[in-house]
Design a protein around this motif. Structure first.
Motif, PDB file in Angstrom:
ATOM      1  N   ASP A 247       0.829  -1.208   0.000  1.00 60.51           N
ATOM      2  CA  ASP A 247       0.000   0.000   0.000  1.00 60.51           C
ATOM      3  C   ASP A 247       0.865   1.261   0.000  1.00 60.51           C
ATOM      4  O   ASP A 247       0.552   2.251  -0.664  1.00 60.51           O
ATOM      5  CB  ASP A 247      -0.919   0.015   1.229  1.00 60.51           C
ATOM      6  CG  ASP A 247      -2.021  -1.030   1.124  1.00 60.51           C
ATOM      7  OD1 ASP A 247      -2.309  -1.463  -0.002  1.00 60.51           O
ATOM      8  OD2 ASP A 247      -2.563  -1.426   2.185  1.00 60.51           O
ATOM      9  N   PHE A 248       1.952   1.195   0.752  1.00 60.38           N
ATOM     10  CA  PHE A 248       2.870   2.333   0.816  1.00 60.38           C
ATOM     11  C   PHE A 248       3.496   2.602  -0.548  1.00 60.38           C
ATOM     12  O   PHE A 248       3.599   3.745  -0.992  1.00 60.38           O
ATOM     13  CB  PHE A 248       3.957   2.066   1.856  1.00 60.38           C
ATOM     14  CG  PHE A 248       4.986   3.167   1.944  1.00 60.38           C
ATOM     15  CD1 PHE A 248       4.720   4.320   2.667  1.00 60.38           C
ATOM     16  CD2 PHE A 248       6.209   3.047   1.300  1.00 60.38           C
ATOM     17  CE1 PHE A 248       5.656   5.338   2.739  1.00 60.38           C
ATOM     18  CE2 PHE A 248       7.145   4.054   1.372  1.00 60.38           C
ATOM     19  CZ  PHE A 248       6.871   5.212   2.099  1.00 60.38           C
ATOM     20  N   VAL A 249       3.929   1.524  -1.244  1.00 56.70           N
ATOM     21  CA  VAL A 249       4.534   1.666  -2.572  1.00 56.70           C
ATOM     22  C   VAL A 249       3.527   2.258  -3.549  1.00 56.70           C
ATOM     23  O   VAL A 249       3.850   3.143  -4.345  1.00 56.70           O
ATOM     24  CB  VAL A 249       5.055   0.296  -3.072  1.00 56.70           C
ATOM     25  CG1 VAL A 249       5.489   0.397  -4.534  1.00 56.70           C
ATOM     26  CG2 VAL A 249       6.210  -0.182  -2.210  1.00 56.70           C
TER      27      VAL A 249
ATOM     28  N   GLU B  50       3.809   5.723  -5.569  1.00 56.20           N
ATOM     29  CA  GLU B  50       3.684   5.790  -7.025  1.00 56.20           C
ATOM     30  C   GLU B  50       2.636   6.823  -7.422  1.00 56.20           C
ATOM     31  O   GLU B  50       2.825   7.584  -8.374  1.00 56.20           O
ATOM     32  CB  GLU B  50       3.304   4.411  -7.578  1.00 56.20           C
ATOM     33  CG  GLU B  50       3.222   4.367  -9.097  1.00 56.20           C
ATOM     34  CD  GLU B  50       3.001   2.967  -9.616  1.00 56.20           C
ATOM     35  OE1 GLU B  50       2.322   2.830 -10.651  1.00 56.20           O
ATOM     36  OE2 GLU B  50       3.500   2.006  -8.988  1.00 56.20           O
ATOM     37  N   THR B  51       1.541   6.888  -6.666  1.00 48.60           N
ATOM     38  CA  THR B  51       0.490   7.873  -6.941  1.00 48.60           C
ATOM     39  C   THR B  51       1.014   9.290  -6.742  1.00 48.60           C
ATOM     40  O   THR B  51       0.727  10.199  -7.540  1.00 48.60           O
ATOM     41  CB  THR B  51      -0.721   7.633  -6.011  1.00 48.60           C
ATOM     42  OG1 THR B  51      -1.219   6.316  -6.227  1.00 48.60           O
ATOM     43  CG2 THR B  51      -1.826   8.629  -6.281  1.00 48.60           C
TER      44      THR B  51
ATOM     45  N   LYS C 212       2.711  14.388  -9.201  1.00 51.55           N
ATOM     46  CA  LYS C 212       3.730  15.420  -9.325  1.00 51.55           C
ATOM     47  C   LYS C 212       4.027  15.700 -10.800  1.00 51.55           C
ATOM     48  O   LYS C 212       4.096  16.863 -11.231  1.00 51.55           O
ATOM     49  CB  LYS C 212       5.009  14.981  -8.603  1.00 51.55           C
ATOM     50  CG  LYS C 212       6.167  15.952  -8.775  1.00 51.55           C
ATOM     51  CD  LYS C 212       7.438  15.397  -8.150  1.00 51.55           C
ATOM     52  CE  LYS C 212       8.625  16.306  -8.418  1.00 51.55           C
ATOM     53  NZ  LYS C 212       9.884  15.742  -7.881  1.00 51.55           N
ATOM     54  N   TYR C 213       4.202  14.621 -11.594  1.00 48.26           N
ATOM     55  CA  TYR C 213       4.485  14.805 -13.018  1.00 48.26           C
ATOM     56  C   TYR C 213       3.292  15.417 -13.751  1.00 48.26           C
ATOM     57  O   TYR C 213       3.462  16.229 -14.662  1.00 48.26           O
ATOM     58  CB  TYR C 213       4.859  13.458 -13.654  1.00 48.26           C
ATOM     59  CG  TYR C 213       6.312  13.106 -13.495  1.00 48.26           C
ATOM     60  CD1 TYR C 213       7.248  13.490 -14.462  1.00 48.26           C
ATOM     61  CD2 TYR C 213       6.768  12.407 -12.393  1.00 48.26           C
ATOM     62  CE1 TYR C 213       8.591  13.170 -14.331  1.00 48.26           C
ATOM     63  CE2 TYR C 213       8.104  12.082 -12.242  1.00 48.26           C
ATOM     64  CZ  TYR C 213       9.014  12.471 -13.207  1.00 48.26           C
ATOM     65  OH  TYR C 213      10.336  12.164 -13.077  1.00 48.26           O
ATOM     66  N   ARG C 214       2.079  15.011 -13.376  1.00 48.22           N
ATOM     67  CA  ARG C 214       0.891  15.574 -14.003  1.00 48.22           C
ATOM     68  C   ARG C 214       0.792  17.074 -13.740  1.00 48.22           C
ATOM     69  O   ARG C 214       0.447  17.871 -14.631  1.00 48.22           O
ATOM     70  CB  ARG C 214      -0.362  14.860 -13.487  1.00 48.22           C
ATOM     71  CG  ARG C 214      -0.523  13.447 -14.032  1.00 48.22           C
ATOM     72  CD  ARG C 214      -1.741  12.757 -13.433  1.00 48.22           C
ATOM     73  NE  ARG C 214      -1.886  11.409 -13.964  1.00 48.22           N
ATOM     74  CZ  ARG C 214      -2.819  10.535 -13.560  1.00 48.22           C
ATOM     75  NH1 ARG C 214      -3.678  10.899 -12.602  1.00 48.22           N
ATOM     76  NH2 ARG C 214      -2.890   9.334 -14.107  1.00 48.22           N
TER      77      ARG C 214
ATOM     78  N   PRO D  91       3.720   8.474 -15.731  1.00 50.38           N
ATOM     79  CA  PRO D  91       5.149   8.322 -16.062  1.00 50.38           C
ATOM     80  C   PRO D  91       5.615   6.879 -16.014  1.00 50.38           C
ATOM     81  O   PRO D  91       6.516   6.486 -16.761  1.00 50.38           O
ATOM     82  CB  PRO D  91       5.844   9.169 -14.982  1.00 50.38           C
ATOM     83  CG  PRO D  91       4.859   9.243 -13.857  1.00 50.38           C
ATOM     84  CD  PRO D  91       3.520   9.245 -14.497  1.00 50.38           C
ATOM     85  N   PHE D  92       5.010   6.076 -15.137  1.00 53.09           N
ATOM     86  CA  PHE D  92       5.415   4.674 -15.034  1.00 53.09           C
ATOM     87  C   PHE D  92       4.993   3.888 -16.269  1.00 53.09           C
ATOM     88  O   PHE D  92       5.722   3.024 -16.757  1.00 53.09           O
ATOM     89  CB  PHE D  92       4.821   4.054 -13.764  1.00 53.09           C
ATOM     90  CG  PHE D  92       5.319   4.673 -12.501  1.00 53.09           C
ATOM     91  CD1 PHE D  92       6.535   4.277 -11.949  1.00 53.09           C
ATOM     92  CD2 PHE D  92       4.605   5.678 -11.862  1.00 53.09           C
ATOM     93  CE1 PHE D  92       7.012   4.850 -10.788  1.00 53.09           C
ATOM     94  CE2 PHE D  92       5.071   6.256 -10.700  1.00 53.09           C
ATOM     95  CZ  PHE D  92       6.278   5.854 -10.160  1.00 53.09           C
ATOM     96  N   GLU D  93       3.819   4.215 -16.784  1.00 50.77           N
ATOM     97  CA  GLU D  93       3.335   3.559 -17.997  1.00 50.77           C
ATOM     98  C   GLU D  93       4.201   3.952 -19.190  1.00 50.77           C
ATOM     99  O   GLU D  93       4.533   3.123 -20.040  1.00 50.77           O
ATOM    100  CB  GLU D  93       1.874   3.930 -18.257  1.00 50.77           C
ATOM    101  CG  GLU D  93       1.256   3.217 -19.450  1.00 50.77           C
ATOM    102  CD  GLU D  93       1.208   1.712 -19.288  1.00 50.77           C
ATOM    103  OE1 GLU D  93       1.250   1.007 -20.312  1.00 50.77           O
ATOM    104  OE2 GLU D  93       1.128   1.240 -18.123  1.00 50.77           O
TER     105      GLU D  93
END
Length: 234
Positions: free
Chosen positions: A140-142, A146-147, A152-154, A172-174
């Motif tokens: 859940d922390f990870v 990630e969220t 932040k990037y959005r 960004p991960f996708e």
């Protein structure tokens, strides 16, 4: 420069070896073509020793440079002294390097065993955490982290172009996964073109001329070759 390789330590080794070889300071200075007081400053560590100076001293002493810069390794037997190296013949050096190699091999084996133990303990910890559902907390922390990165990037994209609605769905991960997949595909195609196709051609050429398999494989290779000609890599 580490403490072990400081100017003072190197200078002390030069003085020590010089005295064991019974060479006067003035004699060594003359061979090095430098003033005696300069050599004295080097030996006392009162003056920075140029890197080019070490090989010259080592050549005069007929010893490897590492013995002057690093000294005798700490993990060797006590009978390896400066006197031993100064008076060593080829057999003595061979014995030293063989023993040093064996010692290093034992150290590497020990390090590998330590790493293996750490991996085993890590897996056991994961199993233990999973048993008590603690791993779900980490997961859940990870996901939360990630969220946060995604948001932040959005936000950065929206600030750069407020009218860009697609920024609200940017991941960004996708994007990273797509980029990696694209690189893998390109590498695979190049590898296929440069290696497997060549090997297949050799197999086909070695088949019996009347074989239906040879005809089928030839058609496949022709198609692959045509596709490669139509594609542009990188």
């Amino acid at each position: 420069m580490s403490l072990k390789n400081s100017n003072e330590d190197i200078g002390n080794r030069i003085a020590k070896i010089r005295k064991i070889k019974k060479i006067k300071q003035s004699e060594l200075a003359q061979k090095l073509n430098i003033p005696t007081n300069t050599l004295g400053n080097y030996e006392r560590g009162d003056r920075n020793i140029p890197a080019s100076f070490i090989p010259k001293v080592a050549h005069i002493f007929n010893l490897p440079s590492w013995l002057i810069t690093d000294g005798i390794p700490e993990n060797v037997n006590d009978y390896y002294t400066y006197e031993y190296f100064i008076n060593a013949n080829d057999d003595d050096w061979q014995q030293y390097y063989a023993e040093l190699s064996a010692t290093r091999s034992a150290e590497i084996a020990s390090e590998s065993a330590d790493k293996t133990t750490k991996i085993i303990e890590y897996v056991r910890s994961l199993l233990y955490m999973n048993e008590f559902e603690e791993i779900d907390y980490i997961l859940d922390f990870v996901q939360h982290d990630e969220t946060a990165i995604t948001n932040k990037y959005r936000l950065e994209k929206i600030k750069g172009n407020p009218t860009d609605i697609s920024a609200l769905k940017y991941n960004p991960f996708e994007e990273l996964r797509k980029e990696n997949d694209s690189i893998k595909k390109k590498d695979y195609r190049l590898w296929f073109k440069g290696t497997i196709e060549h090997d297949l051609n050799e197999i086909v050429q070695n088949l019996d001329d009347g074989s239906n398999l040879k005809k089928s494989l030839s058609q496949i290779l022709e198609r692959i070759h045509k596709e490669h000609q139509e594609e542009t890599f990188f």
